[in-house]
Design a protein around this motif. Structure first.
Motif, PDB file in Angstrom:
ATOM      1  N   GLN A  72       0.840  -1.020   0.080  1.00 30.85           N
ATOM      2  CA  GLN A  72       0.054  -0.173   0.189  1.00 30.85           C
ATOM      3  C   GLN A  72       0.804   1.226  -0.231  1.00 30.85           C
ATOM      4  OE1 GLN A  72      -2.632  -0.778   3.634  1.00 30.85           O
ATOM      5  NE2 GLN A  72      -4.299  -0.805   1.876  1.00 30.85           N
ATOM      6  N   VAL A  73       0.293   2.334  -0.505  1.00 33.94           N
ATOM      7  CA  VAL A  73       1.183   3.492  -0.548  1.00 33.94           C
ATOM      8  C   VAL A  73       0.162   4.801  -0.216  1.00 33.94           C
ATOM      9  CG1 VAL A  73       0.550   3.970  -2.807  1.00 33.94           C
ATOM     10  CG2 VAL A  73       2.204   5.323  -1.911  1.00 33.94           C
ATOM     11  N   ALA A  74       0.565   5.517   0.961  1.00 32.57           N
ATOM     12  CA  ALA A  74      -0.188   6.700   1.497  1.00 32.57           C
ATOM     13  C   ALA A  74       0.403   7.937   1.075  1.00 32.57           C
ATOM     14  CB  ALA A  74      -0.178   6.419   2.781  1.00 32.57           C
ATOM     15  N   VAL A  75      -0.396   8.969   0.699  1.00 33.06           N
ATOM     16  CA  VAL A  75      -0.003  10.494   0.649  1.00 33.06           C
ATOM     17  C   VAL A  75      -0.492  10.881   2.235  1.00 33.06           C
ATOM     18  CG1 VAL A  75      -0.412  12.622  -0.456  1.00 33.06           C
ATOM     19  CG2 VAL A  75      -0.186  10.195  -1.785  1.00 33.06           C
ATOM     20  N   VAL A  76       0.336  11.521   2.567  1.00 39.59           N
ATOM     21  CA  VAL A  76       0.213  11.941   4.155  1.00 39.59           C
ATOM     22  C   VAL A  76       0.072  13.585   3.907  1.00 39.59           C
ATOM     23  CG1 VAL A  76       0.691  11.872   6.531  1.00 39.59           C
ATOM     24  CG2 VAL A  76       1.171   9.974   4.934  1.00 39.59           C
ATOM     25  N   LYS A  77      -0.848  14.356   4.562  1.00 44.99           N
ATOM     26  CA  LYS A  77      -0.751  15.848   4.662  1.00 44.99           C
ATOM     27  C   LYS A  77      -0.104  16.397   5.930  1.00 44.99           C
ATOM     28  CE  LYS A  77      -4.972  17.374   4.148  1.00 44.99           C
ATOM     29  NZ  LYS A  77      -6.039  18.266   3.464  1.00 44.99           N
ATOM     30  N   GLY A  78       0.528  17.243   6.110  1.00 49.22           N
ATOM     31  CA  GLY A  78       1.430  17.856   7.031  1.00 49.22           C
ATOM     32  C   GLY A  78       0.690  19.467   7.307  1.00 49.22           C
ATOM     33  N   PRO A  79       1.381  19.953   8.180  1.00 46.44           N
ATOM     34  CA  PRO A  79       2.800  20.063   8.410  1.00 46.44           C
ATOM     35  C   PRO A  79       2.974  19.452  10.050  1.00 46.44           C
ATOM     36  CG  PRO A  79       2.187  22.406   8.603  1.00 46.44           C
ATOM     37  CD  PRO A  79       0.851  21.643   8.161  1.00 46.44           C
ATOM     38  N   ALA A  80       1.676  19.255  10.753  1.00 45.33           N
ATOM     39  CA  ALA A  80       1.727  18.692  11.977  1.00 45.33           C
ATOM     40  C   ALA A  80       2.611  17.492  11.955  1.00 45.33           C
ATOM     41  CB  ALA A  80       0.461  18.475  12.540  1.00 45.33           C
TER      42      ALA A  80
END
Length: 318
Positions: A72-80
Motif C-alpha cells: 500500500q502507498v499513502a499520501v500524508v498531509k502535514g505540517p503537523a
C-alpha cells in the motif's frame, strides 16, 4: 493542461528528504520535518501512522491511527508532526527533522549512525519503508492539499504505472545522477497515487476531478486551464464544447459544483496570487495574464475574492 495537472505542477519532490529505511521491531519514528505533503509506502511488513502527542489541533495532519500494509502507498498531509511505527503503542525513539536529519528524543544527532546501521540490517521481521516529502508552495498547491484527506491510502496494485517498482529498483544501489532520477520518479509516484485515490472515490472526489471525464465539461475545464487569460464567456465555452449555452451552464454547475464563470474567476485569482508572490511582474501585467482588462479591474476582483488588495497580498508574502 487539465485541472489536476495544474495543481500538481506546484508540488515538487525534494531529493534530500527521500529515503529507504529498514527497521527492526519495535520501532517508531517521530516525523517533525514540517513537510506539507509526504508519500509513504511499505515494501515489506507494515507501518502505522499515529497522531503525535504534541500535534496542534489547528494544523493539518494525522488525527487518528492509519495502518499501511505491505503493497500500500499513502499520501500524508502535514505540517503537523506524526509518528510512523510498527505498532500504535510503540513510543518514538528517533525524530526525523527537516532535510532528513535524525536525532534522539533529547536532540542528539544520529543521522549517519542510523542510516548506516539501517542500511546494513535486514531480516524476515524487518519493515522496509520508502518515503519522500514534497515542497508545496503557493495558492495553486494549496488547492491540491484542500482536495486531499489527512491520509490518502491506495493499493500499489491499483496504480497502473510501474513507478513504485522503479523507485525501489533505483534505490537498490547508488548510481550517478541518482538524486535527479529519484526526484522525477517521486513526482510521478505522487501523480499516480493522487489520481488513483481520486479515481476510486466515486462521489467523494472533488467535482472538478470527476468532471474531467465528461466530454463537455472536461473539455471546458481544459480550455480554462490551458489559457486562463482568454476572454472566456459561457457562450464561447458552450460553442467550443458543442452544446447550447443553457445546457452547458447547467451541466457545468451540476458536475463541478459552481457556475463556469465563478470557477474561472476563482482559478484566475489563484494563479494571480502565485504570480504576485513569485514574480516581480506589475499588477497590470498579471491582470492581462489572467484575463483582466487592466490593473483596476484585477484589483477589484482580487479584493472581492481575497479580502485584500494585490499589493497587500504581495507585501504579506515577502
Amino acid at each position: 493542461m487539465d485541472a489536476l495537472a495544474d495543481l500538481l505542477a506546484g508540488v515538487r519532490a525534494r531529493s534530500a528528504a527521500f529515503c529507504r529505511t529498514v527497521l527492526e521491531p519495535p520501532w517508531a519514528l517521530r516525523i517533525a520535518d514540517g513537510a506539507r505533503l509526504a508519500l509513504v509506502t511499505t515494501v515489506r511488513g507494515h507501518a502505522w501512522l499515529v497522531p503525535d502527542d504534541d500535534r496542534d489541533g489547528g494544523e493539518p495532519g494525522v488525527s487518528q491511527p492509519v495502518r499501511i500494509d505491505e503493497g500500500q502507498v499513502a499520501v500524508v498531509k502535514g505540517p503537523a508532526p506524526y509518528v510512523v511505527a510498527d505498532e500504535v503503542s510503540t513510543p518514538a525513539s528517533v525524530v526525523v527533522g527537516p532535510r532528513n536529519r535524525l536525532t534522539t528524543m533529547d536532540g542528539t544527532d544520529i543521522t549517519e549512525e542510523f542510516l548506516r546501521t539501517s542500511a546494513g540490517r535486514e531480516s524476515p521481521d524487518s519493515s522496509v519503508i520508502v518515503s519522500g516529502t514534497y515542497s508545496v508552495t503557493g495558492d495553486v498547491g494549496a488547492r491540491l492539499l484542500a482536495a486531499l484527506p489527512e491520509v490518502a491510502l491506495v493499493r500499489a496494485a491499483d496504480i497502473t504505472s510501474p513507478v513504485l517498482d522503479l523507485l525501489v529498483a533505483e534505490l537498490a544501489a547508488a548510481r550517478p545522477g541518482q538524486h535527479a532520477v529519484l526526484d522525477r520518479l517521486l513526482d510521478l509516484a505522487l501523480i499516480e497515487t493522487v489520481r488513483t485515490w481520486m479515481g476510486g472515490q466515486r462521489g467523494e472526489a472533488p467535482g472538478w476531478f470527476r468532471a474531467q471525464g465528461d466530454p463537455v465539461v472536461g473539455e471546458a475545464l481544459r480550455l480554462m486551464h490551458d489559457d486562463s487569460g482568454a476572454p472566456w464567456t459561457v457562450a464561447s465555452l458552450a460553442a467550443r464544447t458543442g452544446v447550447s449555452r443553457a445546457a452547458f451552464a447547467r451541466r457545468f454547475a451540476e458536475l463541478v459544483g459552481s457556475p463556469p464563470m465563478s470557477y474561472l474567476a476563482d482559478w484566475r485569482i489563484t494563479v494571480a496570487a502565485d504570480l504576485l508572490r513569485g514574480t516581480d511582474d506589475t499588477a497590470d501585467a498579471i491582470a492581462r495574464t489572467v484575463g483582466y482588462a487592466n490593473a483596476f479591474a484585477f484589483s477589484a476582483a482580487f479584493k472581492r475574492h481575497r479580502g485584500i488588495s494585490p499589493r497587500e497580498h504581495r507585501a504579506g508574502s515577502r
